[in-house]
Enzyme design. Structure first.
Site, PDB file in Angstrom:
ATOM      1  N   ASP A  72       0.630  -1.101  -0.002  1.00  0.00           N
ATOM      2  CA  ASP A  72      -0.032   0.119   0.104  1.00  0.00           C
ATOM      3  C   ASP A  72       0.826   1.195  -0.061  1.00  0.00           C
ATOM      4  O   ASP A  72       0.289   2.224  -0.702  1.00  0.00           O
ATOM      5  CB  ASP A  72      -0.923   0.031   1.126  1.00  0.00           C
ATOM      6  N   GLU A 147      -4.172   9.848   5.064  1.00  0.00           N
ATOM      7  CA  GLU A 147      -4.418  10.842   6.143  1.00  0.00           C
ATOM      8  C   GLU A 147      -3.318  11.901   6.145  1.00  0.00           C
ATOM      9  O   GLU A 147      -2.391  11.717   5.820  1.00  0.00           O
ATOM     10  CB  GLU A 147      -4.467  10.002   7.425  1.00  0.00           C
ATOM     11  N   ALA A 188      -6.046   2.037   7.916  1.00  0.00           N
ATOM     12  CA  ALA A 188      -4.629   2.251   8.232  1.00  0.00           C
ATOM     13  C   ALA A 188      -4.225   2.825   9.587  1.00  0.00           C
ATOM     14  O   ALA A 188      -4.636   2.251  10.584  1.00  0.00           O
ATOM     15  CB  ALA A 188      -4.062   2.984   7.262  1.00  0.00           C
ATOM     16  N   TYR A 189      -3.541   4.072   9.607  1.00  0.00           N
ATOM     17  CA  TYR A 189      -3.143   4.515  11.040  1.00  0.00           C
ATOM     18  C   TYR A 189      -4.203   5.053  11.996  1.00  0.00           C
ATOM     19  O   TYR A 189      -4.386   4.890  13.124  1.00  0.00           O
ATOM     20  CB  TYR A 189      -2.513   5.882  10.521  1.00  0.00           C
TER      21      TYR A 189
END
Length: 292
Positions: A72, A147, A188-189
């Site tokens: 990714d 993000e 994700a994060y």
């Protein structure tokens, strides 16, 4: 069926043996079928002198489809550039989770062949624009697929900031940072920090404080057309940053304003027929299968 794809770009992680093998197979397979192939310049030299090298901007301008080989992270790096062009992007997974990469590296021919014959699904993902303003002037900006994160340069260091949504004050915060995520980045994060998963078609952003110093502070979802402003307290230390997808870093000083909003650019993802987002979640996150 006549293919709408004529010129194909190949992008991958440099100096990675597995990626290099897949890129060579892709280049040979696509060349044998008569497609014009452009190979991103950072990996072109590893494939040999016979390949046509191009930078990412030229791939965006000339190609109908870009194939990204890697995880990714590689997809995000390519997407931030290619989103400004109307070029389809499909991924071959050579990473770990691979939420954005659909094709297997050792058996891509069948699925990619079907895509090239027009059997595919298109999905658009919006991006974020992150801007750092100082004394009313724009100092730096960049885009993010996943993000934009305000954080201190030092690990586990509390910072103070205020949050405004569409110029309306929401709250002041003492925390280790703030994550502003798209639906794409919600797995994700943001997910690791306790944020909710937003399905890709949602026109929304999620704000996730990082280790807030109050138990009442929780992630909040806002409309994708909202303008988010983070005002950094003048009492913070000077080692602050805004990270876009963990790749691009913008320097922040005490008193700066960080403006985050939806970018006018969109990423055009190409999926093989039968793509199912919830199947991806089950597979990548280890969710349970059907019981009956």
């Amino acid at each position: 069926m006549t293919s709408e794809f004529h010129t194909i770009g190949l992008i991958g992680k440099p100096h990675h043996s597995g990626t290099n093998l897949t890129l060579k197979r892709l280049h040979h397979w696509l060349t044998m079928q008569g497609y014009e192939i452009l190979v991103e310049e950072r990996v072109a030299s590893e494939l040999g002198s016979h390949v046509q090298s191009a930078d990412m901007l030229e791939i965006g301008k000339r190609c109908d489809l870009a194939v990204v080989v890697g995880g990714d992270g590689n997809m995000l790096g390519a997407a931030r550039v290619l989103a400004r062009f109307d070029v389809g992007v499909i991924g071959v997974n050579r990473g770990n989770l691979g939420f954005l990469t659909d094709l297997p590296p050792d058996a891509f021919e069948e699925k990619l062949g079907a895509v090239l014959q027009g059997e595919y699904e298109t999905e658009h993902r919006f991006l974020l624009e992150a801007e750092v303003h100082r004394h009313g002037k724009l100092k730096a900006s960049n885009t993010a697929v996943n993000e934009a994160v305000l954080h201190p340069g030092k690990v586990a260091h509390m910072i103070e900031y205020e949050v405004y949504i569409d110029e309306q004050f929401m709250y002041s915060q003492r925390a280790d940072g703030m994550i502003v995520s798209t639906p794409t980045g919600s797995t994700a994060y943001s997910l690791s920090a306790g944020g909710a998963i937003l399905t890709p078609k949602l026109q929304a952003m999620i704000l996730v404080p990082m280790f807030p110093h109050t138990l009442s502070c929780r992630p909040i979802v806002v409309d994708a057309d909202s303008m988010i402003k983070l005002v950094v307290s003048p009492h913070n230390g000077e080692n602050l940053e805004v990270s876009c997808d963990g790749h691009v870093t913008l320097a922040v000083l005490p008193g700066d304003e960080i403006i985050i909003h939806r970018s006018p650019e969109r990423l055009r993802l190409i999926h093989p027929k039968g793509y199912n987002y919830f199947h991806v979640l089950r597979n990548k996150l280890g969710w349970g299968s059907k019981l009956f």
